[in-house]
Scaffold this active site. Structure first.
Site, PDB file in Angstrom:
ATOM      1  N   HIS A 117       0.828  -1.218   0.000  1.00 40.24           N
ATOM      2  CA  HIS A 117       0.000   0.000   0.000  1.00 40.24           C
ATOM      3  C   HIS A 117       0.861   1.267   0.000  1.00 40.24           C
ATOM      4  O   HIS A 117       0.533   2.260   0.678  1.00 40.24           O
ATOM      5  CB  HIS A 117      -0.956  -0.006   1.192  1.00 40.24           C
ATOM      6  CG  HIS A 117      -1.956  -1.105   1.156  1.00 40.24           C
ATOM      7  ND1 HIS A 117      -2.412  -1.687  -0.005  1.00 40.24           N
ATOM      8  CD2 HIS A 117      -2.589  -1.771   2.166  1.00 40.24           C
ATOM      9  CE1 HIS A 117      -3.280  -2.638   0.267  1.00 40.24           C
ATOM     10  NE2 HIS A 117      -3.421  -2.715   1.580  1.00 40.24           N
ATOM     11  N   HIS A 188      -9.997   1.487   1.585  1.00 41.00           N
ATOM     12  CA  HIS A 188      -9.771   0.293   2.405  1.00 41.00           C
ATOM     13  C   HIS A 188     -10.771   0.215   3.564  1.00 41.00           C
ATOM     14  O   HIS A 188     -10.391   0.005   4.715  1.00 41.00           O
ATOM     15  CB  HIS A 188      -8.340   0.323   2.951  1.00 41.00           C
ATOM     16  CG  HIS A 188      -7.760  -1.029   3.214  1.00 41.00           C
ATOM     17  ND1 HIS A 188      -8.265  -1.879   4.156  1.00 41.00           N
ATOM     18  CD2 HIS A 188      -6.709  -1.676   2.665  1.00 41.00           C
ATOM     19  CE1 HIS A 188      -7.556  -2.984   4.188  1.00 41.00           C
ATOM     20  NE2 HIS A 188      -6.604  -2.891   3.288  1.00 41.00           N
ATOM     21  N   GLU A 327     -11.995  -4.040  -1.937  1.00 41.71           N
ATOM     22  CA  GLU A 327     -11.167  -2.917  -2.412  1.00 41.71           C
ATOM     23  C   GLU A 327     -11.108  -2.928  -3.941  1.00 41.71           C
ATOM     24  O   GLU A 327     -10.411  -3.750  -4.531  1.00 41.71           O
ATOM     25  CB  GLU A 327      -9.758  -3.040  -1.827  1.00 41.71           C
ATOM     26  CG  GLU A 327      -9.706  -3.156  -0.310  1.00 41.71           C
ATOM     27  CD  GLU A 327      -8.402  -3.768   0.178  1.00 41.71           C
ATOM     28  OE1 GLU A 327      -7.335  -3.251  -0.200  1.00 41.71           O
ATOM     29  OE2 GLU A 327      -8.457  -4.764   0.935  1.00 41.71           O
TER      30      GLU A 327
HETATM   31  C1  G6D Z   1      -2.738  -7.813   5.005  1.00 38.37           C
HETATM   32  O1  G6D Z   1      -2.634  -8.845   2.855  1.00 38.37           O
HETATM   33  C2  G6D Z   1      -3.426  -8.025   3.692  1.00 38.37           C
HETATM   34  C3  G6D Z   1      -3.657  -6.721   3.004  1.00 38.37           C
HETATM   35  O2  G6D Z   1      -4.413  -6.951   1.827  1.00 38.37           O
HETATM   36  C4  G6D Z   1      -4.405  -5.795   3.936  1.00 38.37           C
HETATM   37  O3  G6D Z   1      -4.557  -4.546   3.301  1.00 38.37           O
HETATM   38  C5  G6D Z   1      -3.625  -5.633   5.220  1.00 38.37           C
HETATM   39  O4  G6D Z   1      -3.417  -6.885   5.822  1.00 38.37           O
HETATM   40  C6  G6D Z   1      -4.394  -4.799   6.223  1.00 38.37           C
HETATM   41  O5  G6D Z   1      -1.426  -7.402   4.781  1.00 38.37           O
END
Ligand code: G6D
Length: 363
Positions: A117, A188, A327
């Protein structure tokens, strides 16, 4: 009543979000429609704090994991991305490395061995300029300076949140750049259609239908292998409405890697950027239904597999699988999977995405 003490329908107070970070003011923005739906957000990270919608009996509940102060909102977004805008690039970038316009870049690895992210300077951490243009709409704007988050290009980004008269939260993204870069944002939010309350129900009891025939598998580090696999005959087949918990514990390697669902579904499109139905989520307990629409080609379903009992709002504790994310986004890690649709953004072009979370009820 003075605004200072006024509370929103979801119980939030303006003064708990009014501050200043690095000279930038923060605040609470409240969006309402004529039938009483209410969405609250702050310009820190574009974090959606609450979404108040009725159940089958007309009872209003908040259906998203949120926060009741600026500090908590920032912490939950930093640690879990709860409610936040994500970008410039959502998802994982393998080794944090990518090439754009013949130049190589390397991002900090905030989720070793990857960047997740966009790292610790992602859009979930910035203070957006906010302009509330109507009772039901606010426009957030941010200029990413070249290299600010490790991505090239001065990017002008706007995200407009609107509560529509048919009880939808609509999110419109736009971005331009003055030199080649990458852009693949998302929202998110974590949803639970039974409401955010103590004790939290599990979304394993929710049902979902996803308009997808293919999904993107990952490796043990949830990096994308580059494959595009059929959902048919797998626990990822949600072409018909299925209960989320029905197969989440199946002995399938992808569910083991993801510790549940944490995967990109490839959405059916007749042409690029067509606004299409992506999913229908429902709770038979509350009678709430949420339909998701997007112009994007992908949608991550993440079933909150890593939530570990973090303290939320209204005495709720955010435990594992108490909420799920849908998402909508481009394909992830496209610089390292060149056969995926590119997320490059070039000068003179404009990125746009519309995502709609539409709420209704059924008997
Ligand atoms: C974990 O793999 C998931 C991600 O997709 C998510 O955004 C995050 O937790 C909060 O890493």
């Amino acid at each position: 009543m003075m605004e200072m003490t006024k509370k929103t329908l979801s119980g939030l107070r303006y003064e708990d979000f009014r501050s200043e970070c690095e000279g930038c003011p923060t605040g609470l923005y409240v969006l309402r429609n004529e039938s009483g739906m209410e969405v609250c957000l702050t310009n820190l990270g574009g974090i959606v704090l609450s979404v108040m919608v009725p159940d089958r009996d007309g009872n209003m509940d908040n259906v998203v994991l949120g926060a009741d102060s600026l500090e908590k909102a920032g912490t939950l977004a930093r640690d879990w991305y709860i409610g936040a805008l994500i970008g410039p690039v959502a998802g994982r970038i393998l080794d944090g490395k990518f090439r754009v316009d013949g130049k190589d870049f390397a991002l900090p690895l905030n989720s070793v061995p990857n960047t997740l992210h966009s790292g610790d300077a992602g859009l979930h951490t910035v203070i957006w300029d906010a302009e509330q243009t109507a009772d039901n709409s606010v426009c957030l704007r941010y200029r990413y300076k070249d290299g600010e988050a490790g991505f090239p290009g001065n990017m002008d980004i706007s995200v407009t949140f609107t509560v529509t008269e048919d009880n939808a939260l609509r999110i419109d993204y736009h971005a331009t750049t003055d030199s080649p870069t990458l852009f693949c944002p998302t929202h998110h939010g974590y949803f639970n259609l039974d409401g955010i309350k103590k004790p939290m129900s599990s979304i394993e009891n929710h049902q979902i239908e996803i308009d997808s025939d293919f999904y993107l598998p990952t490796d043990i580090n949830t990096n994308h292998t580059g494959e595009i696999l059929k959902v048919e005959g797998t626990p990822f087949d949600f072409r018909e409405m299925r209960t989320i918990g029905e197969r989440i514990g199946d002995n399938h390697i992808q569910l083991q890697y993801g510790k549940g669902y944490d995967h990109v579904f490839v959405l059916r499109k007749h042409e690029p950027k067509e606004l299409t139905h992506a999913a229908r989520l429902r709770s038979r307990h509350s009678g709430r239904v949420m339909d998701v629409f997007t112009t994007e080609i992908g949608m991550v379903m993440y079933t909150g597999n890593y939530l570990d009992g973090v303290e939320g709002i209204d005495d709720a504790v955010y435990t594992r699988r108490c909420a799920l994310c849908l998402e909508t986004q481009c394909f992830p890690d496209t610089p390292n999977n060149l056969h995926f649709p590119s997320v490059e953004l070039l000068p003179g072009n404009e990125y746009s995405q519309t995502c709609i979370y539409k709420f209704s009820t059924e008997p």
